[in-house]
Write an enzyme that holds these catalytic residues in place. Structure first.
Site, PDB file in Angstrom:
ATOM      1  N   GLY A   1       0.819  -1.204   0.000  1.00 32.68           N
ATOM      2  CA  GLY A   1       0.000   0.000   0.000  1.00 32.68           C
ATOM      3  C   GLY A   1       0.856   1.258   0.000  1.00 32.68           C
ATOM      4  N   THR A   2       1.953   1.214   0.722  1.00 29.81           N
ATOM      5  CA  THR A   2       2.835   2.376   0.812  1.00 29.81           C
ATOM      6  C   THR A   2       3.368   2.757  -0.572  1.00 29.81           C
ATOM      7  OG1 THR A   2       3.473   1.696   3.035  1.00 29.81           O
ATOM      8  CG2 THR A   2       4.931   3.264   1.931  1.00 29.81           C
TER       9      THR A   2
ATOM     10  N   ASN B   1      -7.418   4.016   9.343  1.00 33.22           N
ATOM     11  CA  ASN B   1      -6.929   2.752   9.884  1.00 33.22           C
ATOM     12  C   ASN B   1      -7.059   2.652  11.402  1.00 33.22           C
ATOM     13  OD1 ASN B   1      -4.843   4.759   9.010  1.00 33.22           O
ATOM     14  ND2 ASN B   1      -3.599   3.638  10.488  1.00 33.22           N
TER      15      ASN B   1
ATOM     16  N   GLN C   1      -7.649   0.367   3.814  1.00 31.08           N
ATOM     17  CA  GLN C   1      -8.514  -0.238   4.833  1.00 31.08           C
ATOM     18  C   GLN C   1      -9.936  -0.453   4.335  1.00 31.08           C
ATOM     19  OE1 GLN C   1      -7.606  -1.583   7.579  1.00 31.08           O
ATOM     20  NE2 GLN C   1      -5.546  -0.738   7.831  1.00 31.08           N
TER      21      GLN C   1
ATOM     22  N   GLY D   1      -2.615  -6.089  -0.402  1.00 29.16           N
ATOM     23  CA  GLY D   1      -3.072  -7.482  -0.314  1.00 29.16           C
ATOM     24  C   GLY D   1      -3.270  -7.995   1.103  1.00 29.16           C
ATOM     25  N   HIS D   2      -2.340  -7.639   2.007  1.00 26.92           N
ATOM     26  CA  HIS D   2      -2.388  -8.279   3.329  1.00 26.92           C
ATOM     27  C   HIS D   2      -3.494  -7.756   4.228  1.00 26.92           C
ATOM     28  CE1 HIS D   2      -0.194  -5.271   5.994  1.00 26.92           C
ATOM     29  NE2 HIS D   2       0.102  -4.781   4.806  1.00 26.92           N
TER      30      HIS D   2
ATOM     31  N   THR E   1      10.164  -7.608 -12.353  1.00 26.63           N
ATOM     32  CA  THR E   1       9.488  -8.884 -12.631  1.00 26.63           C
ATOM     33  C   THR E   1       8.333  -9.083 -11.666  1.00 26.63           C
ATOM     34  OG1 THR E   1      11.527  -9.815 -13.460  1.00 26.63           O
ATOM     35  CG2 THR E   1       9.838 -11.392 -12.786  1.00 26.63           C
TER      36      THR E   1
ATOM     37  N   CYS F   1       4.771   4.231  20.322  1.00 33.68           N
ATOM     38  CA  CYS F   1       5.843   4.266  21.317  1.00 33.68           C
ATOM     39  C   CYS F   1       7.177   3.888  20.683  1.00 33.68           C
ATOM     40  CB  CYS F   1       5.533   3.346  22.481  1.00 33.68           C
ATOM     41  SG  CYS F   1       5.376   1.641  22.003  1.00 33.68           S
TER      42      CYS F   1
HETATM   43  N1  PLP Z   1      -2.666   3.088   4.210  1.00 34.64           N
HETATM   44  C1  PLP Z   1      -3.416   2.666   5.249  1.00 34.64           C
HETATM   45  C2  PLP Z   1      -4.690   3.356   5.551  1.00 34.64           C
HETATM   46  C3  PLP Z   1      -2.964   1.596   6.031  1.00 34.64           C
HETATM   47  O1  PLP Z   1      -3.705   1.191   7.069  1.00 34.64           O
HETATM   48  C4  PLP Z   1      -1.733   0.986   5.708  1.00 34.64           C
HETATM   49  C5  PLP Z   1      -1.214  -0.108   6.555  1.00 34.64           C
HETATM   50  O2  PLP Z   1      -1.542  -0.224   7.711  1.00 34.64           O
HETATM   51  C6  PLP Z   1      -1.020   1.459   4.599  1.00 34.64           C
HETATM   52  C7  PLP Z   1      -1.507   2.517   3.883  1.00 34.64           C
HETATM   53  C8  PLP Z   1       0.286   0.856   4.201  1.00 34.64           C
HETATM   54  O3  PLP Z   1       0.075  -0.416   3.605  1.00 34.64           O
HETATM   55  P1  PLP Z   1       1.300  -1.434   3.478  1.00 34.64           P
HETATM   56  O4  PLP Z   1       1.547  -1.988   4.827  1.00 34.64           O
HETATM   57  O5  PLP Z   1       0.820  -2.486   2.521  1.00 34.64           O
HETATM   58  O6  PLP Z   1       2.439  -0.666   2.939  1.00 34.64           O
END
Ligand code: PLP
Length: 391
Positions: free
Chosen positions: A71-72, A150, A178, A199-200, A236, A324
Site C-alpha cells: 500500500g505504501t 486505519n 482499509q 493485499g495483506h 518482474t 511508542c
Molecule cells: N494506508 C493505510 C490506511 C494503512 O492502514 C496501511 C497499513 O496499515 C497502509 C496505507 C500501508 O500499507 P502497506 O503496509 O501495505 O504498505
C-alpha cells in the site's frame, strides 16, 4: 493458550483458499510471465485472470490496475505521479489523519519545496469539507484523502470530494487500503482517478499492493525499468502474490455481506459489552459512519501499552493509539488531530475484527478486559487524581 486476533487492520490471516492457489507458483509454475516460451506464457495468462478478479472487486478495467509491492508504494506512486505529470502545480491537499504512507511522504514533499495543506477533522474524526474545498486551488496537483481511517475506521466522503476535484481539473487519489474488501467499491461510475490497496489487509499475502489508475489519468512511473505493467512499474511480477491477491479479491467479495452483518454485530457486541462494564470508556470516532470491523475505545486514565501487554497475557491481540516506537509514548496523530484529551488518547485501544472471529472470542474479551483496566487504574496516579477530584 488460544490467540484471539483482533488486530486485522494491522494485517489479516491469509485465507487458506488463497494459500492453496499461490503454492504452485513457488514450485512447478515458476516461469517468467514475460518470457516468449509457453512455460512462462502460461503464467502470464494466469496473471491476466488474477488481474480480472481484482478489477472485478473494484468495478475497474483490468488495464487500470498496476501491481506494486504494498500500500505504501501505491500511495507514494500516486502522489509522485500526479506531481510529475503536473510540473506547474506545486500544492498537495491531504488530511491530518492519513496513514504515514501519505503523511510522511507529504512532510517530505514540504522539504522538497512543495506546499502541502493538511485538512483538519472534528472531534468525531469527520473531515472539515469547507476547509478542504477552500484550499483546492489552481496550484493543486493532487488531492489525496483516505477512504477509511486505519485507527478509528471513520469513512470519508471520497466520492463527493473526487467530484468536486474533477470539476476543477484536479487529480484525486484515495488511500483505500482499509476500505477495499470491507465495504462495496464501484469505480465504474466514479470520479476517483487513483486508488491504493494492499493485499495483506484483505486476507491476501504481504508484499503485494495495487494502484488503480483511471484510464486517461496523467501518469508517470515511480519505478523505472522493464516494460512490466505496460511500462508503468518496472520489475518482474510477484507472480504468486498476484495470483493470491486475485483469489483474495474473490474471497472478500464473497464475504462482503457477512462483513457488514455478522462481523459488524460482533464488533457492536464487543463495544457494548466493554462500555457496559468499564466506566470512563468512550468510542473514538464517528460511531455510525465507520468500517464495520473497527472499534477504537479510549479507556481513560490508563496506558494503552500496559493494556496491550496484559491482554497479550490472555492471548488477545489488538493495537494501541500511541506510537511508542520513538520511546516518547506520544499519542497517535489521528487522535491528536481529533482533539482527544491526553488522558484518553493514551489509553486508546483499536480492536479490528475479521470474519474469522467468533462470538466466544468476543465474550472472552468482554470477560477478561474489564478486570485488567480496573487493576491498571488502581496503579495509575491519573486515576487516583480523577477520583479525588470527583469525590
Ligand atoms: N494506508 C493505510 C490506511 C494503512 O492502514 C496501511 C497499513 O496499515 C497502509 C496505507 C500501508 O500499507 P502497506 O503496509 O501495505 O504498505
Amino acid at each position: 493458550m488460544k490467540t484471539i486476533y483482533l488486530d486485522n487492520n494491522a494485517t489479516t490471516r491469509v485465507a487458506p483458499e488463497v494459500v492453496a492457489e499461490m503454492l504452485p507458483y513457488f514450485s512447478e509454475r515458476y516461469g517468467n510471465p514475460s518470457s516468449m516460451h509457453s512455460f512462462g506464457g502460461q503464467v502470464g495468462k494466469e496473471l491476466r485472470a488474477a488481474r480480472e478478479k481484482l478489477a472485478g472487486l473494484l468495478g475497474a478495467r483490468p488495464e487500470e490496475i498496476i501491481y506494486t509491492s504494498c500500500g505504501t508504494e501505491s500511495d507514494n506512486t500516486a502522489i509522485r505521479a500526479a506531481l510529475a505529470a503536473n510540473p506547474g502545480r506545486r500544492q498537495v491537499v491531504t488530511t491530518r489523519v492519513e496513514h504515514p504512507a501519505v503523511k510522511s511522504l507529504c512532510e517530505h514533499l514540504v522539504k522538497e519545496g512543495y506546499r502541502v495543506t493538511f485538512v483538519p477533522v472534528d472531534q468525531s474524526g469527520r473531515l472539515d469539507l469547507d476547509y478542504l474545498y477552500e484550499h483546492m486551488t489552481e496550484d493543486t496537483a493532487i488531492v489525496s484523502v483516505m477512504w477509511a481511517n486505519n485507527e478509528t475506521g471513520v469513512l470519508f466522503p471520497v466520492e463527493q470530494i473526487a467530484r468536486f476535484a474533477k470539476e476543477r481539473g484536479i487529480a484525486f487519489h484515495t488511500d483505500a487500503v482499509q476500505a477495499v474488501g470491507k465495504i462495496p467499491i464501484d469505480l465504474s461510475a466514479s470520479a476517483i482517478d487513483m486508488l491504493s490497496l494492499s493485499g495483506h489487509k484483505l486476507h491476501g499475502p504481504k508484499g503485494i499492493g495495487a494502484l488503480y489508475v483511471r484510464k486517461g489519468t496523467k501518469f508517470s512511473p515511480f519505478l523505472i525499468g522493464g516494460h512490466q505493467e505496460s511500462g508503468r512499474r518496472g520489475g518482474t511480477e510477484n507472480t504468486a502474490a498476484i495470483i493470491g491477491l486475485g483469489r483474495a479479491a474473490e474471497f472478500v467479495s464473497d464475504h462482503m455481506e457477512e462483513e457488514n452483518t455478522r462481523v459488524k454485530a460482533l464488533r457492536d457486541r464487543l463495544e457494548s459489552g466493554l462500555l457496559g462494564r468499564v466506566s470512563h470508556a468512550v468510542v473514538n470516532g464517528d460511531p455510525e459512519n465507520r468500517l464495520p470491523n473497527t472499534s477504537n475505545i479510549a479507556f481513560e486514565f490508563v496506558e494503552g501499552e500496559s493494556i496491550l501487554l496484559m491482554m497479550d497475557g490472555h492471548g488477545i491481540c489488538a493495537s494501541s493509539g500511541s506510537a511508542c516506537t520513538s520511546g516518547s509514548l506520544e499519542p497517535s496523530h489521528v487522535l491528536r488531530a481529533m482533539g482527544v484529551p491526553y488522558t484518553a488518547a493514551h489509553g486508546s485501544i483499536r480492536f479490528s475484527l475479521s470474519l474469522y472471529n467468533t462470538e466466544e472470542e468476543i465474550d472472552y474479551v468482554v470477560e477478561h478486559l474489564p478486570p485488567i483496566i480496573e487493576r491498571l487504574r488502581q496503579m495509575s496516579p491519573f486515576w487516583q487524581n480523577a477520583c479525588e477530584k470527583t469525590a
